[in-house]
Write a protein that holds these residues in place. Structure first.
Motif, PDB file in Angstrom:
ATOM      1  N   PHE A  31      10.792  13.107  11.225  1.00  0.00           N
ATOM      2  CA  PHE A  31       9.456  13.257  10.660  1.00  0.00           C
ATOM      3  C   PHE A  31       9.439  12.639   9.269  1.00  0.00           C
ATOM      4  O   PHE A  31      10.483  12.462   8.635  1.00  0.00           O
ATOM      5  CB  PHE A  31       9.016  14.729  10.620  1.00  0.00           C
ATOM      6  N   VAL A  32       8.254  12.284   8.823  1.00  0.00           N
ATOM      7  CA  VAL A  32       8.088  11.596   7.545  1.00  0.00           C
ATOM      8  C   VAL A  32       7.553  12.566   6.499  1.00  0.00           C
ATOM      9  O   VAL A  32       6.637  13.334   6.778  1.00  0.00           O
ATOM     10  CB  VAL A  32       7.110  10.401   7.696  1.00  0.00           C
ATOM     11  N   ILE A  33       8.130  12.521   5.324  1.00  0.00           N
ATOM     12  CA  ILE A  33       7.571  13.197   4.156  1.00  0.00           C
ATOM     13  C   ILE A  33       7.149  12.087   3.203  1.00  0.00           C
ATOM     14  O   ILE A  33       7.977  11.271   2.784  1.00  0.00           O
ATOM     15  CB  ILE A  33       8.580  14.143   3.490  1.00  0.00           C
ATOM     16  N   ASP A  34       5.851  12.035   2.930  1.00  0.00           N
ATOM     17  CA  ASP A  34       5.293  10.974   2.089  1.00  0.00           C
ATOM     18  C   ASP A  34       4.359  11.621   1.086  1.00  0.00           C
ATOM     19  O   ASP A  34       3.310  12.131   1.447  1.00  0.00           O
ATOM     20  CB  ASP A  34       4.533   9.966   2.967  1.00  0.00           C
ATOM     21  N   ASN A  35       4.757  11.625  -0.167  1.00  0.00           N
ATOM     22  CA  ASN A  35       3.945  12.213  -1.233  1.00  0.00           C
ATOM     23  C   ASN A  35       3.462  11.179  -2.242  1.00  0.00           C
ATOM     24  O   ASN A  35       2.887  11.538  -3.264  1.00  0.00           O
ATOM     25  CB  ASN A  35       4.760  13.284  -1.979  1.00  0.00           C
ATOM     26  N   THR A  36       3.713   9.905  -1.976  1.00  0.00           N
ATOM     27  CA  THR A  36       3.368   8.851  -2.919  1.00  0.00           C
ATOM     28  C   THR A  36       2.215   8.025  -2.386  1.00  0.00           C
ATOM     29  O   THR A  36       2.230   7.588  -1.226  1.00  0.00           O
ATOM     30  CB  THR A  36       4.591   7.940  -3.159  1.00  0.00           C
ATOM     31  N   TYR A 115      -1.287   9.848   5.137  1.00  0.00           N
ATOM     32  CA  TYR A 115      -1.165  11.267   4.798  1.00  0.00           C
ATOM     33  C   TYR A 115      -2.125  11.671   3.685  1.00  0.00           C
ATOM     34  O   TYR A 115      -1.976  12.733   3.083  1.00  0.00           O
ATOM     35  CB  TYR A 115       0.282  11.604   4.439  1.00  0.00           C
ATOM     36  N   GLU A 116      -3.097  10.815   3.392  1.00  0.00           N
ATOM     37  CA  GLU A 116      -4.129  11.036   2.387  1.00  0.00           C
ATOM     38  C   GLU A 116      -3.584  11.198   0.975  1.00  0.00           C
ATOM     39  O   GLU A 116      -4.183  11.844   0.126  1.00  0.00           O
ATOM     40  CB  GLU A 116      -5.053  12.184   2.790  1.00  0.00           C
ATOM     41  N   ASN A 117      -2.420  10.597   0.704  1.00  0.00           N
ATOM     42  CA  ASN A 117      -1.969  10.430  -0.668  1.00  0.00           C
ATOM     43  C   ASN A 117      -2.816   9.307  -1.242  1.00  0.00           C
ATOM     44  O   ASN A 117      -3.072   8.320  -0.556  1.00  0.00           O
ATOM     45  CB  ASN A 117      -0.500  10.006  -0.710  1.00  0.00           C
ATOM     46  N   TYR A 118      -3.274   9.464  -2.454  1.00  0.00           N
ATOM     47  CA  TYR A 118      -4.141   8.434  -2.992  1.00  0.00           C
ATOM     48  C   TYR A 118      -3.671   7.967  -4.360  1.00  0.00           C
ATOM     49  O   TYR A 118      -2.910   8.640  -5.046  1.00  0.00           O
ATOM     50  CB  TYR A 118      -5.590   8.901  -3.062  1.00  0.00           C
ATOM     51  N   SER A 119      -4.148   6.804  -4.706  1.00  0.00           N
ATOM     52  CA  SER A 119      -3.930   6.269  -6.040  1.00  0.00           C
ATOM     53  C   SER A 119      -5.255   5.718  -6.540  1.00  0.00           C
ATOM     54  O   SER A 119      -6.099   5.296  -5.749  1.00  0.00           O
ATOM     55  CB  SER A 119      -2.868   5.169  -6.030  1.00  0.00           C
TER      56      SER A 119
END
Length: 129
Positions: A31-36, A115-119
């Protein structure tokens, strides 16, 4: 951020006499963990007739781009579609043609990944070649 697996080991050996305990091991699917959030890069201006366009890429290290929007001088968000018309890759190319009356101001780009991380990035733009 990254791709991970969990491994769980269950055993009752600690509470039982030697040679009576049992143990089992289970490993999860990856599984992927993506916080960026994704980032806008390679931002440049191009002349398109009498207008100026801003060309750039939005890229994310792990997951596809979900959507992108822009705002000129804080006047509300406008959706923007990539060059191939669909956000489905980790890197997408975008083009924004500035309005004819635009002289100089702030271009804000907001991008979201799967994953709806935004910049949110701000760029000063002048309507000159």
């Amino acid at each position: 951020d990254g791709t991970y697996q969990l491994q769980i080991i269950a055993s009752d050996s600690v509470q039982l006499p030697a040679n009576y305990g049992l143990a089992t091991v289970r490993t999860s699917e990856s599984f992927v963990i993506d916080n960026t959030g994704p980032a806008a890069m390679e931002i440049k201006k191009e002349k398109h007739g009498a207008r100026v366009a801003v060309v750039f890429r939005i890229c994310d290290a792990l997951t596809p781009i979900l959507r992108a929007e822009y705002s000129i001088n804080g006047l509300g968000w406008q959706p923007i579609f990539p060059e191939d018309s669909i956000c489905d890759s980790k890197c997408e190319k975008f083009l924004i043609t500035l309005p004819e009356h635009f002289k100089e101001g702030e271009l804000t780009i907001r991008a979201l990944d799967q994953y709806e991380n935004y910049s949110v990035e701000h760029h000063h733009i002048a309507n000159t070649p």
